[in-house]
Design an enzyme around this catalytic site. Structure first.
Site, PDB file in Angstrom:
ATOM      1  N   GLU A  83      -1.727  -6.502 -11.942  1.00  0.00           N
ATOM      2  CA  GLU A  83      -2.554  -5.972 -10.849  1.00  0.00           C
ATOM      3  C   GLU A  83      -3.084  -7.094  -9.962  1.00  0.00           C
ATOM      4  OE1 GLU A  83      -2.824  -2.910 -10.011  1.00  0.00           O
ATOM      5  OE2 GLU A  83      -2.342  -1.748 -11.802  1.00  0.00           O
ATOM      6  N   ARG A  87      -1.878  -7.291  -6.024  1.00  0.00           N
ATOM      7  CA  ARG A  87      -2.894  -7.014  -5.012  1.00  0.00           C
ATOM      8  C   ARG A  87      -3.485  -8.291  -4.423  1.00  0.00           C
ATOM      9  NH1 ARG A  87      -5.583  -1.242  -6.762  1.00  0.00           N
ATOM     10  NH2 ARG A  87      -4.157  -0.822  -8.474  1.00  0.00           N
ATOM     11  N   ASP A 216       8.972   1.284 -13.087  1.00  0.00           N
ATOM     12  CA  ASP A 216       9.224   1.335 -11.625  1.00  0.00           C
ATOM     13  C   ASP A 216       9.498   0.027 -10.881  1.00  0.00           C
ATOM     14  OD1 ASP A 216       6.500   0.697 -11.986  1.00  0.00           O
ATOM     15  OD2 ASP A 216       5.725   2.408 -10.889  1.00  0.00           O
ATOM     16  N   GLU A 350       3.593   6.462  -2.754  1.00  0.00           N
ATOM     17  CA  GLU A 350       5.049   6.393  -2.960  1.00  0.00           C
ATOM     18  C   GLU A 350       5.868   7.361  -2.110  1.00  0.00           C
ATOM     19  OE1 GLU A 350       2.795   6.514  -5.463  1.00  0.00           O
ATOM     20  OE2 GLU A 350       2.931   4.432  -6.112  1.00  0.00           O
TER      21      GLU A 350
END
Ligand code: DMJ
Length: 456
Positions: A83, A87, A216, A350
């Site tokens: 994360e 980010r 993903d 998405e």
């Protein structure tokens, strides 16, 4: 419109949660997620490039000043390596490449260095969690047999290649190339990559395979590593197209109503469920179409289009016209959530991301129409006085708000909407790839080792 939406999201964050990670738009206060430990300002760093692209100059300047004065990584904090990378490192890198402001480059490299101890494992497959003060890492307690997660350690590549490029220090790129090496040495069941890999033994954990959560962006980064290398990273290319082949054979199915979906694989058995997260794959297939073997190009675009249609159906079949977290193709339903705990929508990007790729690659006007439907639904159900909120049940008549304005709403959802309704020459795909948090990174052209040139 997305500019007005950005202004509403940003102004309220600024008013009620400035300097904190995220905004609680109903209770009008800060929201801190433990994913970032004590690192603060997630919304600011995630939003920098969106502010820049939307030409919100005043806001960008405020955000930059906050980063200069307040963004501090010398904190005693256990963070999620994934994360923080997508980010914070991603956000800072994009802000640097777009604006040329040195402070962003400096902070990105400083943070990258803090993340390096995560790779101190017997295999070099990094830990999921890291205390950035002590340098001690560990894995999520829930992950199969102490494993690291594919989508987490597989989603560092783009950022780390850029960290080496901008710092002149090869260590970052070496760490992520080693991950590739470990993966290439392993046997893959049916050519598929399980979501769990033990960083000590170098063996797979449970044989769960997903193109949604836990898997993903690993696939996304194989393709984008190749594109970002100006198509020189042949390993990335081969791994991507081989993986897509296995996914098609073992995971992609068509419902009796004619909807193509991507199922999850559990030790050879299919679970006929598709997550909202999985919807990004429509855009990925379309983006990768060009590099597929020549007889497959049209097929990959078609696959992207079919996934986009299925995900649109998952929105259209709800009361609020916003998609659920997961939808199923079993027990007589198609593209509908059946479990109460899968009916929420948390401002995820998405589906809109896939519309944006499909629009740019086909110019079929339906993708803008579908994007517009999403704008209307967001305005109607998610917009509140104090910003934008997620929804607990998209099939309900009345909104029950979850009271979180996710930072990825500003970095991704609103940026992809803006791009969907912009000309193709804004951040053109020949020159930019988007990290998994929608932060644009420049393609590193092989013919010029020259940084200035690459920033254009
Ligand atoms: C974002 O942080 C990224 O898009 C990530 O790849 C998946 N989860 C969220 C958005 O849904």
């Amino acid at each position: 419109v997305s500019l007005q939406m950005m202004k509403h999201a940003w102004d309220n964050y600024k008013r009620y949660a400035w300097g904190l990670n995220e905004l609680k738009p109903i209770s009008k206060q800060g929201h801190s997620s433990n994913l970032f430990g004590n690192i603060q300002g997630a919304t600011i760093v995630d939003a920098l490039d969106t502010l820049y692209i939307m030409e919100m100059k005043e806001e960008f300047k405020e955000a930059k000043e906050w980063v200069e004065k307040n963004l501090d990584f010398n904190v005693n904090a256990e963070i999620s390596v994934f994360e923080v990378n997508i980010r914070f490192v991603g956000g800072l890198l994009s802000a640097y490449y777009l604006s040329g402001e040195e402070v962003f480059r400096k902070k990105a490299v400083e943070l990258g260095e803090k993340l390096l101890p995560a790779f101190n494992t017997p295999t070099g497959i990094p830990w999921a969690l890291l205390n950035i003060k002590s340098g001690i890492g560990r894995n999520w307690p829930w992950a199969s047999g102490g494993s690291s997660i594919l989508a987490e350690f597989g989603t560092l590549h783009l950022e780390f290649v850029h960290l080496s490029y901008l710092s002149g220090n090869p260590v970052f790129a070496e760490k992520v190339m080693n991950i590739r090496k470990v993966l290439n040495r392993l046997d893959k069941p049916e050519g598929l990559y399980p979501n769990y890999l033990n960083p000590s033994s170098g063996q797979w954990g449970q044989h769960h395979v997903s193109i949604g959560g836990l898997g993903d962006s690993f696939y996304e980064y194989l393709l984008k590593a190749w594109l970002m290398s100006d198509k020189t990273d042949e390993d990335g290319k081969k791994m991507y197209y081989d993986a897509v082949q296995a996914i098609e054979t073992h995971l992609i199915r068509k419902s009796s109503g004619g909807l193509t979906y991507i199922a999850e694989w559990k030790g050879g058995l299919l679970e006929h469920k598709m997550g909202h997260l999985t919807c990004f794959a429509g855009g990925m297939f379309a983006l990768g179409a060009d590099g597929a073997p020549s007889d497959k190009t049209g097929h990959h675009i078609e696959l992207g289009a079919e996934i986009a249609r299925t995900c649109h159906e998952s929105y259209d079949r709800t009361r609020m016209k916003l998609g659920p977290e997961a939808f199923r193709f079993d027990g007589g339903v198609e593209a509908i959530a059946t479990r109460q705990n899968e009916k929420y929508y948390i401002l995820r990007p998405e589906v809109i991301e896939t519309y944006m790729y499909m629009w740019r690659l086909t110019h079929d006007p339906k993708y803008r129409e579908w994007g517009w439907e999403a704008v209307e639904a967001l305005e109607k159900h998610c917009r509140v006085d104090g910003g934008y909120s997620g929804i607990r049940d998209v099939y309900n008549n009345h909104e029950s708000h979850d009271d979180v304005q996710q930072s990825f709403f500003l970095s991704e959802t609103l940026k992809y909407l803006y791009l969907l309704f912009s000309e193709d020459d804004l951040l053109p795909f020949e020159h930019w790839v988007f990290n998994t948090e929608a932060h644009p990174l420049p393609v590193l052209h092989k013919d010029d080792g020259n940084k200035e040139e690459n920033q254009k």
